[in-house]
Design an enzyme around this catalytic site. Structure first.
Site, PDB file in Angstrom:
ATOM      1  CE  LYS A  53      -3.875  -2.439   1.967  1.00  5.99           C
ATOM      2  NZ  LYS A  53      -4.524  -2.731   3.011  1.00  5.99           N
ATOM      3  CD  GLN A  97      -3.823  -3.971   6.512  1.00 10.00           C
ATOM      4  OE1 GLN A  97      -3.830  -3.240   5.870  1.00 10.00           O
ATOM      5  NE2 GLN A  97      -3.867  -5.247   5.871  1.00 10.00           N
ATOM      6  CG  ASP A 120      -9.765   0.312   5.141  1.00  7.80           C
ATOM      7  OD1 ASP A 120      -9.479  -0.071   4.187  1.00  7.80           O
ATOM      8  OD2 ASP A 120      -9.014  -0.194   6.040  1.00  7.80           O
TER       9      ASP A 120
END
Ligand code: NAP
Ligand code: L37
Length: 284
Positions: A53, A97, A120
């Site tokens: 990422k 994450q 997200d």
């Protein structure tokens, strides 16, 4: 005729090239898109994805702010970091994450992220907006899945879509997005009575259960579009999806490979949400 293979990697690369142009345009107006990527602990898969990422950000002209916390970092430390990122004008998107270490309450952490920076799409406000069919940050993997289905030309409206798995990060949100696009959606899980039968009714199949090769070729409806979300590491180190690729390819019209399918699209959609968040910040 065997199914065509949906090239998620190529599609992700072309989206990332387009996003790099948009990021350049924003930068010329004084806004360099910024994404904070927070990793807690040393889960090997998470380390790989976070690295990918950050690299993708750099290539697209997105500033990535790396925050790596030790596995024993306290919940308070993480919440403090999120508060600072929420207040930082250079940060347009915040990604924590998952999964988090067990001693940290995931719900509390997701709730602490400013919904306007929640690239997200995991904050309850964005989850609620998605369920209502309102504009919001769509979670990255489901957004990638929809783009992959659309790339095949298959009509979603009126199709029978079957989703295997009901997790908060894949199954539930992708089901909501398919409903929004007028598919007739069935969501299956570990208590589903006749999983093979449900799969057999699917014009569009999304498999996200986390069991290598679980879905057998003969279950697939001829001509179906098959999106394999599973990323399973086999003992020999190779990656396998949730679908028996060879068998399914004999019946489907189009299918995603693993690797090279949904995974790269997850990253492209993260960058897309980040550039969008940066763009909105100029409008405020
Ligand atoms: P998860 O949270 O573990 O959820 C798995 C779901 O599958 C649950 O709803 C579970 O049912 C269901 N399930 C498990 N075994 C089953 C069985 N034998 N029959 C029917 N249903 C079964 O998984 P997730 O986070 O959604 O991830 C799923 C897979 O996608 C994993 O392989 C993961 O690595 C992969 N993934 C890929 C990406 C990407 O970017 N490509 C992103 C996220 C996840 P219950 O609810 O009844 O337990
Ligand atoms: N946005 N994604 C977001 N937030 C999270 O909290 N956990 C999580 C998440 N998941 C995630 O990043 N998944 C993911 C999975 C696979 C890839 C990228 C992201 C990916 O690109 N996979 C490659 C193979 C990589 C490898 O060799 O291991 C693929 O081609 O599928």
């Amino acid at each position: 005729m065997p199914a065509s293979i949906i090239d998620g990697k190529a599609m992700a690369l072309s989206i990332r090239a387009e996003l790099a142009q948009q990021a350049l345009h924003l930068a010329s107006r004084g806004v360099k898109p910024g994404l904070a990527v927070v990793l807690v602990g040393s889960d090997p898969a998470s380390q790989v994805y976070v690295k990918m990422k950050r690299k993708a950000c750099a290539e697209a002209g997105i500033e990535s702010f790396a925050h790596d916390l030790a596995g024993d970092a306290s919940e308070k430390t993480l919440l403090g970091l999120i508060a600072r990122l929420n207040a930082d004008n250079a940060v347009h998107g915040i990604l924590v994450q998952l999964p988090l270490p067990k001693h940290i309450d995931e719900k509390k952490v997701l709730l602490a992220i400013d919904p306007a920076k929640d690239v997200d799409g995991f904050h309850p406000v964005n989850v609620g907006l998605l369920a209502l069919g309102e504009p919001c940050f769509a979670p990255c993997t489901p957004a990638g899945i929809i783009a992959l289905i659309e790339s095949t030309g298959k009509k979603i409206e009126g199709a029978n879509a079957v989703v295997l798995g009901r997790s908060n990060i894949v199954g539930k949100p992708v089901a909501a997005m398919l409903i929004k696009r007028n598919a007739t959606v069935t969501v299956c899980h570990s208590k589903t009575a006749d999983l093979a039968g449900e799969v057999g009714s699917a014009d569009i199949l999304v498999a996200a259960i986390g069991r290598p090769g679980f879905v057998k070729g003969p279950w697939i409806k001829p001509g179906a579009v098959v999106i394999d979300v599973g990323i399973n590491r086999l003992p020999d180190g190779k990656l396998a999806g949730d679908v028996d690729f060879k068998g399914a390819r004999e019946r489907a019209s189009a299918i995603t490979p693993v690797p090279g399918g949904v995974g790269p699209m997850t990253i492209a959609m993260l960058l897309k949400n980040t550039v969008e968040a940066a763009g909105r910040s100029t409008a405020r």
